[in-house]
Each structure stands twice: as C-alpha cells, then as structure tokens.
Design an enzyme around this catalytic site. Structure first.
Site, PDB file in Angstrom:
ATOM      1  N   ASP A  14       0.833  -1.207   0.000  1.00  0.00           N
ATOM      2  CA  ASP A  14       0.000   0.000   0.000  1.00  0.00           C
ATOM      3  C   ASP A  14       0.867   1.256   0.000  1.00  0.00           C
ATOM      4  O   ASP A  14       1.958   1.270   0.573  1.00  0.00           O
ATOM      5  CB  ASP A  14      -0.904  -0.023   1.240  1.00  0.00           C
ATOM      6  CG  ASP A  14      -2.091   0.906   1.108  1.00  0.00           C
ATOM      7  OD1 ASP A  14      -2.325   1.422  -0.004  1.00  0.00           O
ATOM      8  OD2 ASP A  14      -2.787   1.128   2.115  1.00  0.00           O
ATOM      9  N   ASN A  62     -10.514  -2.730  -6.380  1.00  0.00           N
ATOM     10  CA  ASN A  62      -9.704  -1.760  -7.121  1.00  0.00           C
ATOM     11  C   ASN A  62     -10.285  -1.393  -8.482  1.00  0.00           C
ATOM     12  O   ASN A  62      -9.841  -0.420  -9.106  1.00  0.00           O
ATOM     13  CB  ASN A  62      -8.271  -2.266  -7.301  1.00  0.00           C
ATOM     14  CG  ASN A  62      -7.446  -2.198  -6.040  1.00  0.00           C
ATOM     15  OD1 ASN A  62      -6.468  -2.932  -5.886  1.00  0.00           O
ATOM     16  ND2 ASN A  62      -7.817  -1.334  -5.103  1.00  0.00           N
TER      17      ASN A  62
END
Length: 231
Positions: A14, A62
C-alpha cells in the site's frame, strides 16, 4: 539468538499513490516504483530462505479506481511479466496467479498462465500474485466448487483445498505498508492465525531493512494458535 523466519510472508503493498502524490508525480509512477520494490523483496526472500511469498497486486475493489489508473496498472503488469520472466526463471521462482481470471484481459491471463506453466518445477520461492482478488470472493467461489462434496466429508482441511491459496501454507506473517491497520478483504480464511505487522512506510520506500524489521518483530513473537504457553 538466531532469527526465527516465517515460511510464508504475505504483503499488502500500500502507498504507491501517496508516494507519487508527495513527489508531484502521476499515480502510475508510484506503481512502477512499487514493482521495483517487489522485485527486490522477491530476491531478498530467496536469499533469506523464505519459501512462500504472496503479494496483493490488485483487489476486487480496485476496479472502482479511475479507469485510466486501472488501465495503466494492467499495462504495467503485462510489461513487467514480459521483461522480468526470464529473471524469475533464473532465480528459480514458481509463480501462481490467485484471484478471478474471468474479468482480466485475455492477454494478461495468457501471460500469467505461461508463467505458471514454465515455472511449475522451480522451488526456490513460491510466489503467489493476487490479481482481482478478494477474500470474500475467494470463499464464495470455494463454496460453489465444493457444493458437490458430501457434508459429512467437509472439514477445514478439505475446504482449504478449494481456496486460491491451496498450494501454499497459511501465511505466518502479514505485512501492510503505508500506515493502514486493516486487512482489506485479503486472504480472510488463510489469515486466521497469521501474525500482523503494520508499518507507516509507503511501499515504494520499503527496503530490505524495513523488511528485516518486520522479520525481527515476528521472530520475537510467541505464536499460540489458541493454546496457553508457559511464560
């Protein structure tokens, strides 16, 4: 004291977008830098003798990102596979794609399946790449596949064989970068007894030294698996 290493490390990579934004760069620049970091961590795992590594590259959620970013991400994946597969072969890395394949481009799926086939006999590192992966979706797909099994024969071990990560043991250690302290629908079944490590370091800034900090922290922990250990 010798370092107690995990057999299987999973990583939520991340912070690529924040890294790029801090530098006034397009988000995709962070993803390209993140791919370079992933490559270095793969090599470091082999050097250390860690046998299984699972990288969370693209989640089922996503798809909600801007279309241009999603397109750039998949172009990056295809370019990375084409340019790096010979190196992965030379390192003895066996690669497996986990996640849904029905929503990915045929070109990317073909590349990944070639990579899986060509690397199937390598044993230096088992690398699971999670693309269009979600933990709930993984469990739901497993349930659909297992519906023909007689209920009396169904147990945890049997159920696990129908999950995407069936070819690797459950992760011993999960690392998440960029300061978020949640697992974000990643490997929900497999993380039942996994040790969690969170760092504020953004993934593009994640170094071997940062990785070693996580391993040292893991080495100091006493894993109970529900038992009571003598102090």
């Amino acid at each position: 004291m010798s370092l107690k290493l995990p057999e299987h490390v999973a990583i939520i990579m991340d912070g690529n977008g924040r890294w790029a934004r801090q530098r006034g760069l397009p988000r995709v620049a962070g993803h390209y830098r993140g791919a370079e970091v992933a490559e270095d961590i793969i090599e470091y795992c082999i050097e250390l003798g860690i046998k299984h590594l699972t990288l969370f590259a693209f989640s089922t959620e996503n798809w909600n990102r801007p279309k241009e970013e999603v397109k750039a991400l998949f172009e990056l994946m295809e370019n990375y596979i084409r340019s790096k597969r010979e190196k992965l072969y030379s390192l003895g890395v066996r690669v497996r794609l986990i996640g849904r394949r029905d929503r990915l481009s045929r070109g990317l799926v073909n590349l990944m399946e070639e990579l899986e086939s060509d690397s199937k006999d390598f044993k230096n590192l088992f690398l699971n790449v999670a693309i269009d992966y979600g933990g709930r979706d993984d469990i739901l797909r497993a349930v659909k596949k297992i519906m023909e099994v007689q209920p009396s024969k169904l147990d945890e071990e049997t159920f696990s064989q129908f999950l995407d990560l069936s070819c690797s043991p459950d992760p011993d250690l999960l690392i998440r970068t960029a300061g978020e302290k949640r697992i974000s629908n990643f490997l929900l079944w497999n993380l039942a007894y996994t040790e969690l490590y969170f760092t504020d370091t953004l993934w593009p800034d994640f170094t071997r030294e940062e990785f070693m900090k996580a391993l040292e922290d893991y080495s100091r922990r006493k894993r109970k698996f529900g038992r009571v250990l003598d102090e």
